[in-house]
Scaffold this motif. Structure first.
Motif, PDB file in Angstrom:
ATOM      1  N   GLN A  69      48.641  42.063  36.398  1.00  0.00           N
ATOM      2  CA  GLN A  69      48.478  41.481  37.646  1.00  0.00           C
ATOM      3  C   GLN A  69      47.341  41.593  38.258  1.00  0.00           C
ATOM      4  OE1 GLN A  69      51.898  40.505  38.465  1.00  0.00           O
ATOM      5  NE2 GLN A  69      50.853  39.198  40.340  1.00  0.00           N
ATOM      6  N   ASP A  70      46.611  40.430  38.621  1.00  0.00           N
ATOM      7  CA  ASP A  70      45.545  40.299  39.093  1.00  0.00           C
ATOM      8  C   ASP A  70      45.400  40.118  40.521  1.00  0.00           C
ATOM      9  OD1 ASP A  70      45.142  37.917  38.761  1.00  0.00           O
ATOM     10  OD2 ASP A  70      43.185  37.894  38.077  1.00  0.00           O
ATOM     11  N   TYR A  71      44.485  40.579  41.412  1.00  0.00           N
ATOM     12  CA  TYR A  71      44.106  40.074  42.689  1.00  0.00           C
ATOM     13  C   TYR A  71      43.014  39.373  42.932  1.00  0.00           C
ATOM     14  CZ  TYR A  71      47.776  43.603  43.651  1.00  0.00           C
ATOM     15  OH  TYR A  71      48.873  44.486  43.885  1.00  0.00           O
ATOM     16  N   LYS A  72      43.072  37.972  43.287  1.00  0.00           N
ATOM     17  CA  LYS A  72      41.924  37.018  43.307  1.00  0.00           C
ATOM     18  C   LYS A  72      41.189  37.065  44.356  1.00  0.00           C
ATOM     19  CE  LYS A  72      42.992  33.943  39.456  1.00  0.00           C
ATOM     20  NZ  LYS A  72      44.254  34.265  39.169  1.00  0.00           N
ATOM     21  N   ARG A  73      42.178  37.312  45.948  1.00  0.00           N
ATOM     22  CA  ARG A  73      41.494  37.137  46.945  1.00  0.00           C
ATOM     23  C   ARG A  73      40.641  38.414  47.574  1.00  0.00           C
ATOM     24  NH1 ARG A  73      43.392  33.604  50.735  1.00  0.00           N
ATOM     25  NH2 ARG A  73      44.661  32.319  49.849  1.00  0.00           N
ATOM     26  N   THR A 129      37.918  34.968  44.675  1.00  0.00           N
ATOM     27  CA  THR A 129      36.890  35.532  43.839  1.00  0.00           C
ATOM     28  C   THR A 129      36.997  35.465  42.296  1.00  0.00           C
ATOM     29  OG1 THR A 129      37.717  37.772  43.720  1.00  0.00           O
ATOM     30  CG2 THR A 129      36.746  37.238  45.851  1.00  0.00           C
ATOM     31  N   GLY A 130      36.289  36.242  41.619  1.00  0.00           N
ATOM     32  CA  GLY A 130      36.446  36.518  40.286  1.00  0.00           C
ATOM     33  C   GLY A 130      37.484  37.578  39.950  1.00  0.00           C
ATOM     34  N   GLY A 131      38.005  38.008  40.908  1.00  0.00           N
ATOM     35  CA  GLY A 131      39.164  39.112  40.873  1.00  0.00           C
ATOM     36  C   GLY A 131      38.735  40.665  41.372  1.00  0.00           C
ATOM     37  N   LEU A 158      45.093  34.625  23.922  1.00  0.00           N
ATOM     38  CA  LEU A 158      45.668  33.296  24.790  1.00  0.00           C
ATOM     39  C   LEU A 158      46.138  34.089  26.094  1.00  0.00           C
ATOM     40  CD1 LEU A 158      46.043  30.335  24.845  1.00  0.00           C
ATOM     41  CD2 LEU A 158      48.348  30.726  24.106  1.00  0.00           C
ATOM     42  N   TYR A 159      45.347  33.595  26.719  1.00  0.00           N
ATOM     43  CA  TYR A 159      45.791  34.292  28.168  1.00  0.00           C
ATOM     44  C   TYR A 159      46.465  33.216  29.203  1.00  0.00           C
ATOM     45  CZ  TYR A 159      43.799  35.460  33.055  1.00  0.00           C
ATOM     46  OH  TYR A 159      43.704  35.669  34.547  1.00  0.00           O
ATOM     47  N   ALA A 160      47.601  33.313  29.573  1.00  0.00           N
ATOM     48  CA  ALA A 160      48.351  32.390  30.392  1.00  0.00           C
ATOM     49  C   ALA A 160      48.277  32.861  31.819  1.00  0.00           C
ATOM     50  CB  ALA A 160      49.755  32.123  29.796  1.00  0.00           C
ATOM     51  N   PHE A 164      45.516  27.916  31.192  1.00  0.00           N
ATOM     52  CA  PHE A 164      45.528  28.855  30.194  1.00  0.00           C
ATOM     53  C   PHE A 164      43.818  29.104  30.020  1.00  0.00           C
ATOM     54  CE2 PHE A 164      48.883  26.782  27.540  1.00  0.00           C
ATOM     55  CZ  PHE A 164      49.626  27.876  27.142  1.00  0.00           C
ATOM     56  N   ASN A 165      43.627  30.434  29.554  1.00  0.00           N
ATOM     57  CA  ASN A 165      42.377  30.724  29.325  1.00  0.00           C
ATOM     58  C   ASN A 165      42.293  31.294  27.987  1.00  0.00           C
ATOM     59  OD1 ASN A 165      41.178  30.459  32.133  1.00  0.00           O
ATOM     60  ND2 ASN A 165      42.510  32.351  32.490  1.00  0.00           N
ATOM     61  N   ALA A 166      41.044  30.984  27.381  1.00  0.00           N
ATOM     62  CA  ALA A 166      40.811  31.250  25.824  1.00  0.00           C
ATOM     63  C   ALA A 166      40.156  32.521  25.330  1.00  0.00           C
ATOM     64  CB  ALA A 166      40.195  30.201  25.355  1.00  0.00           C
ATOM     65  N   ARG A 167      40.334  33.586  26.366  1.00  0.00           N
ATOM     66  CA  ARG A 167      39.421  34.805  26.367  1.00  0.00           C
ATOM     67  C   ARG A 167      40.405  35.730  27.094  1.00  0.00           C
ATOM     68  NH1 ARG A 167      38.927  34.993  31.514  1.00  0.00           N
ATOM     69  NH2 ARG A 167      38.826  32.985  32.692  1.00  0.00           N
ATOM     70  N   PHE A 168      39.841  37.062  26.902  1.00  0.00           N
ATOM     71  CA  PHE A 168      40.375  38.308  27.690  1.00  0.00           C
ATOM     72  C   PHE A 168      40.215  37.993  29.298  1.00  0.00           C
ATOM     73  CE2 PHE A 168      40.128  40.407  23.674  1.00  0.00           C
ATOM     74  CZ  PHE A 168      41.393  41.332  23.508  1.00  0.00           C
ATOM     75  N   GLY A 169      40.921  38.209  30.003  1.00  0.00           N
ATOM     76  CA  GLY A 169      40.603  38.252  31.402  1.00  0.00           C
ATOM     77  C   GLY A 169      39.939  39.440  32.221  1.00  0.00           C
ATOM     78  N   ASP A 170      39.151  39.211  33.145  1.00  0.00           N
ATOM     79  CA  ASP A 170      38.516  40.308  33.920  1.00  0.00           C
ATOM     80  C   ASP A 170      38.927  40.524  35.356  1.00  0.00           C
ATOM     81  OD1 ASP A 170      36.498  42.040  34.504  1.00  0.00           O
ATOM     82  OD2 ASP A 170      35.078  40.924  33.933  1.00  0.00           O
ATOM     83  N   PRO A 171      39.875  41.337  35.638  1.00  0.00           N
ATOM     84  CA  PRO A 171      39.615  42.546  35.036  1.00  0.00           C
ATOM     85  C   PRO A 171      40.834  43.037  34.347  1.00  0.00           C
ATOM     86  CG  PRO A 171      40.735  42.725  37.493  1.00  0.00           C
ATOM     87  CD  PRO A 171      40.412  41.334  37.088  1.00  0.00           C
ATOM     88  N   GLU A 172      41.577  42.018  33.667  1.00  0.00           N
ATOM     89  CA  GLU A 172      42.568  42.579  33.069  1.00  0.00           C
ATOM     90  C   GLU A 172      42.332  43.202  31.585  1.00  0.00           C
ATOM     91  OE1 GLU A 172      42.120  39.522  34.201  1.00  0.00           O
ATOM     92  OE2 GLU A 172      44.337  38.258  34.986  1.00  0.00           O
ATOM     93  N   ALA A 173      41.226  42.667  31.114  1.00  0.00           N
ATOM     94  CA  ALA A 173      41.068  43.434  29.867  1.00  0.00           C
ATOM     95  C   ALA A 173      40.716  45.084  30.014  1.00  0.00           C
ATOM     96  CB  ALA A 173      39.402  42.907  29.245  1.00  0.00           C
TER      97      ALA A 173
HETATM   98  N1  GLY Z   1      41.315  37.604  35.959  1.00  0.00           N
HETATM   99  C1  GLY Z   1      41.000  36.261  36.083  1.00  0.00           C
HETATM  100  C2  GLY Z   1      40.199  35.864  35.057  1.00  0.00           C
HETATM  101  O1  GLY Z   1      39.782  36.391  34.171  1.00  0.00           O
HETATM  102  O2  GLY Z   1      40.036  34.489  34.837  1.00  0.00           O
END
Ligand code: GLY
Ligand code: AMP
Length: 429
Positions: free
Chosen positions: A213-217, A227-229, A270-272, A286-295
């Protein structure tokens, strides 16, 4: 083994830290990295967009595997450049990375392969956009997205016609996003909880990782600008076993099969980005990479050595891999600089990183830091990501915030409600 990590955020710090712990790895390099990463990797001053220089470097010092953090390197074709030279690299090719690099491509792909997503229109002029707004049935709010990469700034959730008109003006008349904004997706606004779902694919097989779960606001209770997270936790309490199965069967597997059928086989992570609606999971992007801060959340929970996992993915041998995870929960909070997500203040002295790192279960990953006369200073919007493991969400939250409080710099801002919903969800079970 020698491993190269491309990128300079907390995501790349966490991945380098995890790679460094592999017994098979002798040297880790990061390009360009950050001062925190210097403890686990050798920094190489090459920009992530300089893909030819990166390949020259990898060739020269015989890098055994390269891992790419940022989407920009992928959409510029770093994987193609490395593959041309027979250099092993983890990530999708330029053609496959279009799944993140072009929202128009992604939405048309989802339609072709019946992947559940918000109904949409694609427009290329302000007139077309206004006509779509007039005739569409979805009403307001409505979502407008520029086609290309825009560092998270290319999406507007417009609550009424006035906001939608402003977005059209900025995207299609003022052309604030340049070529990235030549086309715009206009789609229905979905309601529900968002969650992040990650899977590895070797082009054919799909191996899910843990959910996040990420928090964007920026502010507590999801107020303030995007924000970027600002933090996150893992696993997501919104994805139960049914939702998990429906994401795998209805989104991840058809996507990997569809990309192969389209002649763009997808290898990498693959990041959905999901919206869990009453009608079931819907794909936002979709994102083609690890998430930040999910990684960061994933790296601390992964019990297995990550290196064989990455190698099997890029070699097309994912069937050999079974990833072991810690039962522990992970929670992270981003410490941001004053002014973020606008113009952040820089050059403020940072104290207390060592004290935070001594706390049980806590890791501190660097994002926007610099070193001056041997001391850490702020040098970007997101400064540090304090990440903690705990036997329960409550324990992980307590450890994470103890770490966040131990660190001081002028203007430090962070959310105070990360994973509170997870503690509540567990209490209600
Ligand atoms: N956590 C959002 C992103 O990496 O795009
Ligand atoms: P994206 O880059 O497509 O993930 O969009 C960024 C953010 O905008 C998402 O994380 C959501 O919070 C929001 N968003 C995007 N598309 C939609 C949608 N169709 N309905 C509701 N919110 C959305």
């Amino acid at each position: 083994m020698k491993v190269l990590v491309v990128g300079s955020g907390a995501r790349e710090h966490a991945l380098s830290w995890k790679i460094r712990s592999s017994p098979s790895v002798k040297e880790v390099y990061c390009a360009p990295g950050n001062p925190g990463m210097a403890r686990v990797a050798d920094r190489v001053p090459i920009d992530p967009s300089a893909i030819v220089e990166l390949a020259d470097f990898a060739e020269k010092i015989k890098i055994d595997m390269t891992l790419v953090g940022p989407e920009l390197s992928l959409t510029l074709g770093i994987v193609d450049e490395f593959q041309k030279r027979d250099l092993p690299i983890f990530g999708p090719t330029q053609a496959a990375a279009a799944i993140e690099g072009s929202k128009v491509f992604a939405k048309e792909f989802m339609t072709r392969y019946k992947i559940p997503t918000a109904p949409f229109d694609i427009v290329a002029t302000a007139e077309e956009a206004r006509a779509v707004l007039k005739k569409r049935k979805g009403g307001y709010p409505v979502v407008l997205k520029v086609d290309g990469l825009a560092s998270g700034k290319g999406v507007v959730v417009a609550k009424d016609k006035k906001e939608a008109d402003q977005a059209i003006e900025s995207m299609l008349v003022e052309k604030r996003f340049g070529v990235a904004g030549e086309r715009v997706v206009i789609e229905d606004c979905l309601e529900g909880s968002e969650a992040s779902f990650f899977a590895l694919s070797d082009g054919e097989r799909v191996l899910p990782l843990v959910t996040c779960q990420d928090y964007k606001r920026l502010q507590d209770a999801d107020r303030g600008p995007n924000t970027g997270g600002m933090g996150g936790y893992s696993p997501s309490v919104h994805i139960d076993a049914d939702a998990f199965r429906s994401v795998m069967d209805g989104i991840m597997k058809p996507t990997i099969a569809g990309m192969a059928a389209d002649g763009r086989p997808y290898r990498g992570i693959l990041y959905a980005g999901l919206m869990l609606t009453k009608e079931g999971p819907r794909l936002l992007e979709f994102n083609a990479r690890f998430g930040d801060p999910e990684a960061e959340l994933i790296a601390v929970r992964m019990k297995s050595d990550i290196v064989p996992v990455l190698q099997a993915t890029l070699a097309g041998r994912l069937e050999e891999i079974n990833i072991e995870w810690l039962k522990a929960r992970s929670v992270c909070v981003v410490l941001a600089a004053k002014g973020y997500p606008g113009e952040p203040s820089t050059g403020d002295a940072i104290a207390g990183i060592d004290a935070a790192e001594k706390l049980e279960g806590v890791e501190v990953f660097h994002a926007g830091t610099a070193v001056k006369s041997g001391a850490y200073m702020t040098s970007g919007g997101r400064v540090l990501v304090v990440t903690a493991l705990g036997g329960s969400f409550a324990q992980a939250v307590q450890r994470c915030y103890a770490g966040a409080e131990a660190i001081q710099f002028d203007g430090k801002q962070h959310r105070t409600d990360i994973a509170r919903e997870a503690i509540e969800a567990v209490a209600q079970k």
